[in-house]
Design an enzyme around this catalytic site. Structure first.
Site, PDB file in Angstrom:
ATOM      1  NE  ARG A 174      -5.398   7.175   2.885  1.00  0.00           N
ATOM      2  CZ  ARG A 174      -5.950   8.346   3.178  1.00  0.00           C
ATOM      3  NH1 ARG A 174      -6.808   8.900   2.341  1.00  0.00           N
ATOM      4  NH2 ARG A 174      -5.670   8.964   4.301  1.00  0.00           N
TER       5      ARG A 174
ATOM      6  NE  ARG B 244      -6.646   0.831 -17.634  1.00  0.00           N
ATOM      7  CZ  ARG B 244      -7.669   1.401 -17.011  1.00  0.00           C
ATOM      8  NH1 ARG B 244      -7.917   2.686 -17.188  1.00  0.00           N
ATOM      9  NH2 ARG B 244      -8.459   0.696 -16.225  1.00  0.00           N
TER      10      ARG B 244
ATOM     11  CD  GLU C   4      -9.503   7.130   1.952  1.00  0.00           C
ATOM     12  OE1 GLU C   4      -9.480   6.644   3.089  1.00  0.00           O
ATOM     13  OE2 GLU C   4      -9.109   6.521   0.944  1.00  0.00           O
TER      14      GLU C   4
ATOM     15  CB  CYS D 284     -10.748   5.071  -9.578  1.00  0.00           C
ATOM     16  SG  CYS D 284      -9.415   4.777 -10.735  1.00  0.00           S
TER      17      CYS D 284
ATOM     18  CE1 TYR E   8       0.316   5.610   3.652  1.00  0.00           C
ATOM     19  CE2 TYR E   8       1.996   3.929   3.957  1.00  0.00           C
ATOM     20  CZ  TYR E   8       0.671   4.302   3.931  1.00  0.00           C
ATOM     21  OH  TYR E   8      -0.308   3.368   4.159  1.00  0.00           O
TER      22      TYR E   8
ATOM     23  NE  ARG F  58       0.429   3.193   9.384  1.00  0.00           N
ATOM     24  CZ  ARG F  58       0.395   1.864   9.228  1.00  0.00           C
ATOM     25  NH1 ARG F  58      -0.319   1.341   8.266  1.00  0.00           N
ATOM     26  NH2 ARG F  58       1.074   1.082  10.036  1.00  0.00           N
TER      27      ARG F  58
ATOM     28  NE  ARG G 249      -0.281   0.099   4.874  1.00  0.00           N
ATOM     29  CZ  ARG G 249      -0.372  -0.746   5.867  1.00  0.00           C
ATOM     30  NH1 ARG G 249      -1.307  -1.640   5.885  1.00  0.00           N
ATOM     31  NH2 ARG G 249       0.467  -0.689   6.862  1.00  0.00           N
TER      32      ARG G 249
END
Length: 113
Positions: A84, A57, A72, A69, A102, A110, A1
């Site tokens: 994200r 792509r 959030e 997609c 990140y 984080r 992630r």
């Protein structure tokens, strides 16, 4: 992630940020496009000028990867202009060996990493 932020909702800024993040995620973890099962992108509600999957792509081998997609959750005080990524991959690495990426102001999401 992983996650990153952009300074403005402009298609070229979104595309550059997505490509940078994906290249960092795959490069830091030794992931090839053959390892990727699917990718989920979320963006904060203040970003809407470009689909992150469309930006992905342009990378070699990414046209056939399933990508989705979505928006959030709009939590008050959340980091604005944030993209994200949750990448599902085949890997023999343990979870402790995966490097989560990140970039920029997204590092505050984080700080433990």
């Amino acid at each position: 992630r992983g996650a990153t932020v952009v300074t403005a909702d402009e298609p070229n800024l979104l595309s550059e940020a997505v490509v940078e993040l994906l290249l960092e995620m795959t490069g830091s973890n030794g992931i090839s496009t053959d390892d990727i099962v699917s990718v989920l992108f979320t963006m904060t509600v203040d970003l809407r000028s470009e689909f992150p999957a469309r930006s992905a792509r342009v990378l070699d081998g990414w046209r056939e990867i399933p990508m989705l997609c979505t928006i959030e959750i709009d939590v008050p005080g959340a980091l604005p202009k944030c993209i994200r990524v949750l990448m599902h991959v085949y890997s023999t690495r343990s979870r402790d060996d995966i490097r989560h990426i990140y970039l920029g102001d997204a590092r505050q999401l984080r700080p433990d990493l």
